[in-house]
Write a protein that holds these residues in place. Structure first.
Motif, PDB file in Angstrom:
ATOM      1  N   UNK A  34       2.704  21.358  -4.608  1.00  0.00           N
ATOM      2  CA  UNK A  34       4.028  20.766  -4.835  1.00  0.00           C
ATOM      3  C   UNK A  34       4.765  20.617  -3.514  1.00  0.00           C
ATOM      4  N   UNK A  35       4.716  21.645  -2.703  1.00  0.00           N
ATOM      5  CA  UNK A  35       5.397  21.619  -1.400  1.00  0.00           C
ATOM      6  C   UNK A  35       4.828  20.495  -0.524  1.00  0.00           C
ATOM      7  N   UNK A  36       3.492  20.408  -0.455  1.00  0.00           N
ATOM      8  CA  UNK A  36       2.856  19.385   0.402  1.00  0.00           C
ATOM      9  C   UNK A  36       3.134  17.965  -0.106  1.00  0.00           C
ATOM     10  N   UNK A  37       3.071  17.773  -1.395  1.00  0.00           N
ATOM     11  CA  UNK A  37       3.318  16.439  -1.960  1.00  0.00           C
ATOM     12  C   UNK A  37       4.763  16.023  -1.714  1.00  0.00           C
ATOM     13  N   UNK A  38       5.700  16.921  -1.905  1.00  0.00           N
ATOM     14  CA  UNK A  38       7.111  16.621  -1.640  1.00  0.00           C
ATOM     15  C   UNK A  38       7.302  16.264  -0.165  1.00  0.00           C
ATOM     16  N   UNK A  39       6.625  16.974   0.728  1.00  0.00           N
ATOM     17  CA  UNK A  39       6.711  16.708   2.167  1.00  0.00           C
ATOM     18  C   UNK A  39       6.182  15.300   2.487  1.00  0.00           C
ATOM     19  N   UNK A  40       5.043  14.958   1.874  1.00  0.00           N
ATOM     20  CA  UNK A  40       4.450  13.608   2.082  1.00  0.00           C
ATOM     21  C   UNK A  40       5.396  12.520   1.588  1.00  0.00           C
ATOM     22  N   UNK A  41       5.982  12.712   0.431  1.00  0.00           N
ATOM     23  CA  UNK A  41       6.929  11.730  -0.106  1.00  0.00           C
ATOM     24  C   UNK A  41       8.147  11.580   0.811  1.00  0.00           C
ATOM     25  N   UNK A  42       8.633  12.704   1.338  1.00  0.00           N
ATOM     26  CA  UNK A  42       9.766  12.643   2.265  1.00  0.00           C
ATOM     27  C   UNK A  42       9.404  11.828   3.496  1.00  0.00           C
ATOM     28  N   UNK A  43       8.196  12.024   4.005  1.00  0.00           N
ATOM     29  CA  UNK A  43       7.761  11.271   5.196  1.00  0.00           C
ATOM     30  C   UNK A  43       7.635   9.777   4.917  1.00  0.00           C
ATOM     31  N   UNK A  44       7.180   9.439   3.736  1.00  0.00           N
ATOM     32  CA  UNK A  44       7.021   8.021   3.377  1.00  0.00           C
ATOM     33  C   UNK A  44       8.350   7.329   3.107  1.00  0.00           C
ATOM     34  N   UNK A  45       9.338   8.104   2.715  1.00  0.00           N
ATOM     35  CA  UNK A  45      10.635   7.501   2.407  1.00  0.00           C
ATOM     36  C   UNK A  45      11.501   7.631   3.603  1.00  0.00           C
ATOM     37  N   UNK A 101       0.829  -1.206   0.000  1.00  0.00           N
ATOM     38  CA  UNK A 101       0.000   0.000   0.000  1.00  0.00           C
ATOM     39  C   UNK A 101       0.866   1.259   0.000  1.00  0.00           C
ATOM     40  N   UNK A 102       1.973   1.236   0.730  1.00  0.00           N
ATOM     41  CA  UNK A 102       2.881   2.381   0.733  1.00  0.00           C
ATOM     42  C   UNK A 102       3.452   2.626  -0.659  1.00  0.00           C
ATOM     43  N   UNK A 103       3.820   1.566  -1.362  1.00  0.00           N
ATOM     44  CA  UNK A 103       4.372   1.717  -2.712  1.00  0.00           C
ATOM     45  C   UNK A 103       3.325   2.284  -3.660  1.00  0.00           C
ATOM     46  N   UNK A 104       2.107   1.824  -3.532  1.00  0.00           N
ATOM     47  CA  UNK A 104       1.031   2.361  -4.371  1.00  0.00           C
ATOM     48  C   UNK A 104       0.839   3.840  -4.074  1.00  0.00           C
ATOM     49  N   UNK A 105       0.812   4.191  -2.799  1.00  0.00           N
ATOM     50  CA  UNK A 105       0.652   5.587  -2.393  1.00  0.00           C
ATOM     51  C   UNK A 105       1.812   6.444  -2.907  1.00  0.00           C
ATOM     52  N   UNK A 136       1.141  12.585  -9.070  1.00  0.00           N
ATOM     53  CA  UNK A 136       0.478  13.841  -8.736  1.00  0.00           C
ATOM     54  C   UNK A 136       1.482  14.999  -8.693  1.00  0.00           C
ATOM     55  N   UNK A 137       2.663  14.735  -8.147  1.00  0.00           N
ATOM     56  CA  UNK A 137       3.711  15.748  -8.097  1.00  0.00           C
ATOM     57  C   UNK A 137       4.136  16.151  -9.512  1.00  0.00           C
ATOM     58  N   UNK A 138       4.344  15.174 -10.373  1.00  0.00           N
ATOM     59  CA  UNK A 138       4.741  15.463 -11.752  1.00  0.00           C
ATOM     60  C   UNK A 138       3.664  16.278 -12.464  1.00  0.00           C
ATOM     61  N   UNK A 139       2.420  15.937 -12.264  1.00  0.00           N
ATOM     62  CA  UNK A 139       1.315  16.664 -12.874  1.00  0.00           C
ATOM     63  C   UNK A 139       1.284  18.120 -12.382  1.00  0.00           C
ATOM     64  N   UNK A 140       1.455  18.297 -11.064  1.00  0.00           N
ATOM     65  CA  UNK A 140       1.462  19.654 -10.500  1.00  0.00           C
ATOM     66  C   UNK A 140       2.647  20.461 -11.008  1.00  0.00           C
ATOM     67  N   UNK A 155       1.523   9.557  -5.456  1.00  0.00           N
ATOM     68  CA  UNK A 155       2.017  10.887  -5.087  1.00  0.00           C
ATOM     69  C   UNK A 155       3.044  11.396  -6.095  1.00  0.00           C
ATOM     70  N   UNK A 156       3.911  10.510  -6.584  1.00  0.00           N
ATOM     71  CA  UNK A 156       4.903  10.929  -7.590  1.00  0.00           C
ATOM     72  C   UNK A 156       4.214  11.407  -8.868  1.00  0.00           C
TER      73      UNK A 156
END
Length: 147
Positions: A136-147, A104-108, A115-119, A112-113
């Motif tokens: 863009x800022x929020x999506x990057x933050x979410x990706x950082x938290x997941x990684x 599920x994390x990989x799907x998320x 969505x980030x590219x689209x934004x 998000x990636x």
């Protein structure tokens, strides 16, 4: 057929003497009456079960079963069984729940990636759009938290 008729037929056709001989060789002490009572109880349990599928019930060394054939025929059986059993339990390298969470994390992350590219594409078209900047800022933050 009713319960008593089914019990009587199965019990009359069953070789209790042979079962007792086997049990005596195993130093088990059963009388014929004990086995008959176990058989009646096991047969009753499969008879009264509300399941519309095959059902099995074990009472001591006796196993009663009921199964249906094409919704029009029912079969009852009584068996004598000895079970020799071995089992093994150990921890999984990766528990099922952890595997599901990882998937599920990989799907998320992938979503998000995308969505980030689209934004970012939209931002390149309109750099003055504060909403895109915030996304863009929020999506990057979410990706950082997941990684």
């Amino acid at each position: 057929m009713n319960l008593e008729e089914i019990q009587e037929k199965l019990i009359n056709d069953f070789d209790f003497e042979r079962a007792i001989d086997i049990l005596e060789k195993l130093n088990e002490t059963y009388t014929k009456e004990d086995l008959i009572q176990n058989a009646k109880n096991a047969i009753k349990m499969v008879y009264v079960s509300r399941e519309n599928e095959d059902i099995i019930f074990q009472a001591g060394y006796l196993v009663a079963s009921r199964s249906y054939y094409e919704g029009s025929e029912v079969s009852f059986s009584l068996s004598f069984t000895l079970e020799i059993h071995s089992s093994l339990t150990f921890d999984l390298e990766v528990p099922f729940n952890k595997q599901i969470i990882n998937e599920k994390e990989e799907i998320l992350k992938n979503d998000l990636r995308q969505l980030l590219a689209l934004n970012k594409e939209e931002y390149e078209k309109d750099e003055d759009n504060d909403l895109l900047t915030m996304n863009i800022y929020k999506i990057e933050k979410m990706l950082d938290l997941l990684e």
